[in-house]
Scaffold this motif. Structure first.
Motif, mmCIF file in Angstrom:
data_model
loop_
_atom_site.group_PDB
_atom_site.id
_atom_site.type_symbol
_atom_site.label_atom_id
_atom_site.label_comp_id
_atom_site.label_asym_id
_atom_site.label_seq_id
_atom_site.Cartn_x
_atom_site.Cartn_y
_atom_site.Cartn_z
ATOM 1 N N GLU A 146 0.825 -1.206 0.000
ATOM 2 C CA GLU A 146 0.000 0.000 0.000
ATOM 3 C C GLU A 146 0.861 1.259 0.000
ATOM 4 O O GLU A 146 0.563 2.229 -0.703
ATOM 5 N N GLU A 147 1.945 1.249 0.773
ATOM 6 C CA GLU A 147 2.830 2.412 0.805
ATOM 7 C C GLU A 147 3.487 2.636 -0.537
ATOM 8 O O GLU A 147 3.647 3.779 -0.979
ATOM 9 N N LYS A 148 3.870 1.565 -1.214
ATOM 10 C CA LYS A 148 4.494 1.697 -2.535
ATOM 11 C C LYS A 148 3.516 2.295 -3.540
ATOM 12 O O LYS A 148 3.890 3.118 -4.382
ATOM 13 N N VAL A 149 2.257 1.874 -3.462
ATOM 14 C CA VAL A 149 1.235 2.429 -4.351
ATOM 15 C C VAL A 149 1.041 3.909 -4.055
ATOM 16 O O VAL A 149 0.975 4.749 -4.961
ATOM 17 N N ALA A 150 0.973 4.255 -2.759
ATOM 18 C CA ALA A 150 0.779 5.649 -2.367
ATOM 19 C C ALA A 150 1.941 6.524 -2.812
ATOM 20 O O ALA A 150 1.761 7.691 -3.187
ATOM 21 N N ARG B 267 3.537 6.568 -5.434
ATOM 22 C CA ARG B 267 3.473 6.974 -6.840
ATOM 23 C C ARG B 267 2.871 8.370 -6.990
ATOM 24 O O ARG B 267 3.168 9.075 -7.956
ATOM 25 N N SER B 268 2.029 8.752 -6.056
ATOM 26 C CA SER B 268 1.394 10.067 -6.146
ATOM 27 C C SER B 268 1.848 11.017 -5.037
ATOM 28 O O SER B 268 1.472 12.198 -5.046
ATOM 29 N N ILE B 269 2.623 10.511 -4.084
ATOM 30 C CA ILE B 269 3.104 11.343 -2.979
ATOM 31 C C ILE B 269 4.609 11.517 -3.115
ATOM 32 O O ILE B 269 5.374 10.570 -2.897
ATOM 33 N N PRO B 270 5.079 12.704 -3.490
ATOM 34 C CA PRO B 270 6.527 12.911 -3.634
ATOM 35 C C PRO B 270 7.219 12.875 -2.274
ATOM 36 O O PRO B 270 6.626 13.235 -1.251
ATOM 37 N N HIS B 271 8.449 12.423 -2.281
ATOM 38 C CA HIS B 271 9.251 12.399 -1.061
ATOM 39 C C HIS B 271 10.427 13.345 -1.225
ATOM 40 O O HIS B 271 10.973 13.493 -2.315
ATOM 41 N N PHE B 272 10.810 13.982 -0.125
ATOM 42 C CA PHE B 272 11.838 15.010 -0.180
ATOM 43 C C PHE B 272 13.021 14.629 0.708
ATOM 44 O O PHE B 272 12.853 13.964 1.738
ATOM 45 N N ASP B 273 14.200 15.081 0.307
ATOM 46 C CA ASP B 273 15.406 14.875 1.088
ATOM 47 C C ASP B 273 15.262 15.611 2.416
ATOM 48 O O ASP B 273 15.068 16.832 2.438
ATOM 49 N N ARG B 274 15.357 14.905 3.510
ATOM 50 C CA ARG B 274 15.152 15.531 4.814
ATOM 51 C C ARG B 274 16.302 16.462 5.183
ATOM 52 O O ARG B 274 16.222 17.213 6.139
ATOM 53 N N GLY B 275 17.394 16.401 4.427
ATOM 54 C CA GLY B 275 18.520 17.292 4.680
ATOM 55 C C GLY B 275 18.451 18.578 3.883
ATOM 56 O O GLY B 275 19.377 19.396 3.940
ATOM 57 N N ARG B 276 17.363 18.802 3.145
ATOM 58 C CA ARG B 276 17.238 19.994 2.309
ATOM 59 C C ARG B 276 17.083 21.244 3.177
ATOM 60 O O ARG B 276 16.728 21.167 4.359
ATOM 61 N N ASP B 277 17.349 22.387 2.592
ATOM 62 C CA ASP B 277 17.111 23.656 3.277
ATOM 63 C C ASP B 277 15.611 23.914 3.338
ATOM 64 O O ASP B 277 14.915 23.847 2.318
ATOM 65 N N THR B 278 15.120 24.196 4.526
ATOM 66 C CA THR B 278 13.689 24.423 4.698
ATOM 67 C C THR B 278 13.447 25.613 5.610
ATOM 68 O O THR B 278 14.329 26.045 6.358
ATOM 69 N N LEU B 279 12.236 26.130 5.542
ATOM 70 C CA LEU B 279 11.802 27.152 6.480
ATOM 71 C C LEU B 279 11.480 26.492 7.822
ATOM 72 O O LEU B 279 11.120 25.311 7.869
ATOM 73 N N LYS B 280 11.588 27.239 8.881
ATOM 74 C CA LYS B 280 11.382 26.682 10.214
ATOM 75 C C LYS B 280 10.158 27.305 10.885
ATOM 76 O O LYS B 280 9.831 28.470 10.672
ATOM 77 N N LEU C 25 1.200 5.818 7.494
ATOM 78 C CA LEU C 25 1.697 4.831 6.535
ATOM 79 C C LEU C 25 2.065 5.510 5.224
ATOM 80 O O LEU C 25 3.165 5.326 4.695
ATOM 81 N N TRP C 26 1.165 6.310 4.702
ATOM 82 C CA TRP C 26 1.373 6.928 3.391
ATOM 83 C C TRP C 26 2.515 7.945 3.396
ATOM 84 O O TRP C 26 3.214 8.106 2.405
ATOM 85 N N TYR C 27 2.708 8.625 4.530
ATOM 86 C CA TYR C 27 3.703 9.698 4.611
ATOM 87 C C TYR C 27 4.809 9.391 5.620
ATOM 88 O O TYR C 27 5.395 10.309 6.176
#
Length: 315
Positions: free
Chosen positions: A22-26, A28-41, A242-244
């Motif tokens: 189910e997670e693999k199917v999800a 496909r439509s839910i992008p994942h991001f590098d957790r080390g990226r620069d982000t707002l806090k 599960l999905w995220y």
């Protein structure tokens, strides 16, 4: 006893493969991001913000959000018919559309509060558009998906700061990509029974961290759709975990560390009390039914929001 152990082991293996698929199917439509990226806090100081900025949305939520029991799930509901007839909704849509509504000169909290409010308001707007075109409410937000227009998540939902966005663009390309803040999942409401509750106030920059923590605690305290201990060694969570799960940690069980920060003593799983993980992790079935509930009683008087000790009206 040996037979019981074998049954439990087989169930655990079956669920593992079911959830992995189910997670693999999800994904496909839910992008994942590098957790080390620069982000707002998220800023604990809050920032001054503009108290009136989301005043119309605040008024709408306080007037049209109530609690009901829908198919056995205690949830906040939105009176979509009442919202459709309320001129303040279109007033708020115009405020969101203004090019100055959310911009880079604003604080991180102002922007995040604005985008969360925008997502929730525009999601409700898609339901109102369906109501306008069909003269009835959809049974589910997913009913708006069609071959002609694509998934409801990818359809144009409305204008924010001078640009047309879909719900998916707001959630993934703006909120999840620009902020590495798992608590945002407790605040985004996709018009469904199993979503975290729609808060009966707008998110505001000056108190955003407090609101998001409170929202997360309330979500996980709901044994119908947030988190519950099924047995002494099994934790049942919202399927959002599960999905995220990558938004919360490196694997599915890492989500437990996040959950353990917010759950109270009612969640009786010994492993959580000592910072460990339960032996089994499973998920609630997700009810995509519309989170609709009238804010007016059958006799025409306003329905009261429920206190913690109130009985729950059943729809």
């Amino acid at each position: 006893p040996r037979a019981c152990c074998c049954i439990r082991m087989l169930r655990k293996i079956r669920l593992y493969f079911q959830f992995t698929l189910e997670e693999k199917v999800a994904s496909r439509s839910i992008p994942h991001f590098d957790r080390g990226r620069d982000t707002l806090k998220l800023e604990e100081s809050g920032g001054a913000g503009v108290p009136e900025q989301h005043g119309a949305w605040m008024s709408l939520l306080q007037k049209h959000v109530r609690r009901h029991l829908v198919r056995g799930v205690s949830t906040s509901t939105l009176d979509y018919r009442g919202l459709a007839a309320d001129p303040k909704y279109e007033e708020y849509r115009k405020q969101l559309a203004d090019p100055s509504s959310i911009g880079p000169s604003m604080s991180s909290n102002e922007r995040l509060a604005g985008w969360i409010n925008a997502y929730n308001a525009l999601c409700a707007g898609l339901v109102l558009e369906y109501l306008k075109n069909h003269n009835e409410l959809p049974k589910s937000i997913t009913s708006l998906t069609s071959q002609q227009h694509g998934t409801v998540w990818d359809q144009p939902a409305g204008m924010v700061a001078g640009t047309i966005y879909s719900l998916a663009e707001i959630e993934h390309q703006v909120i999840r990509q620009q902020w590495d803040e798992p608590m945002a999942h407790a605040c985004l409401v996709c018009a469904s029974v199993s979503c975290p509750d729609l808060r009966n106030e707008a998110y505001e920059a000056s108190k955003l961290p407090t609101q998001m923590r409170d929202q997360t605690r309330a979500w996980l305290a709901n044994p119908d759709k947030g988190a519950v201990a099924r047995d002494a060694d099994e934790l049942v969570l919202s399927r959002i975990f599960l999905w995220y799960y990558r938004d919360f940690g490196d694997d599915r069980f890492a989500t437990v560390k996040f959950v353990s920060q917010f759950v109270g003593p009612d969640l009786q799983i010994p492993e959580l009390a000592v910072g460990g993980t339960p032996s089994r992790l499973s998920y609630f079935e997700y009810d995509w039914g519309l989170n609709y509930g009238s804010s007016v009683e059958s006799n025409g008087t306003p329905a009261e929001a429920l206190s913690a000790n109130s009985s729950v009206p059943k729809l």
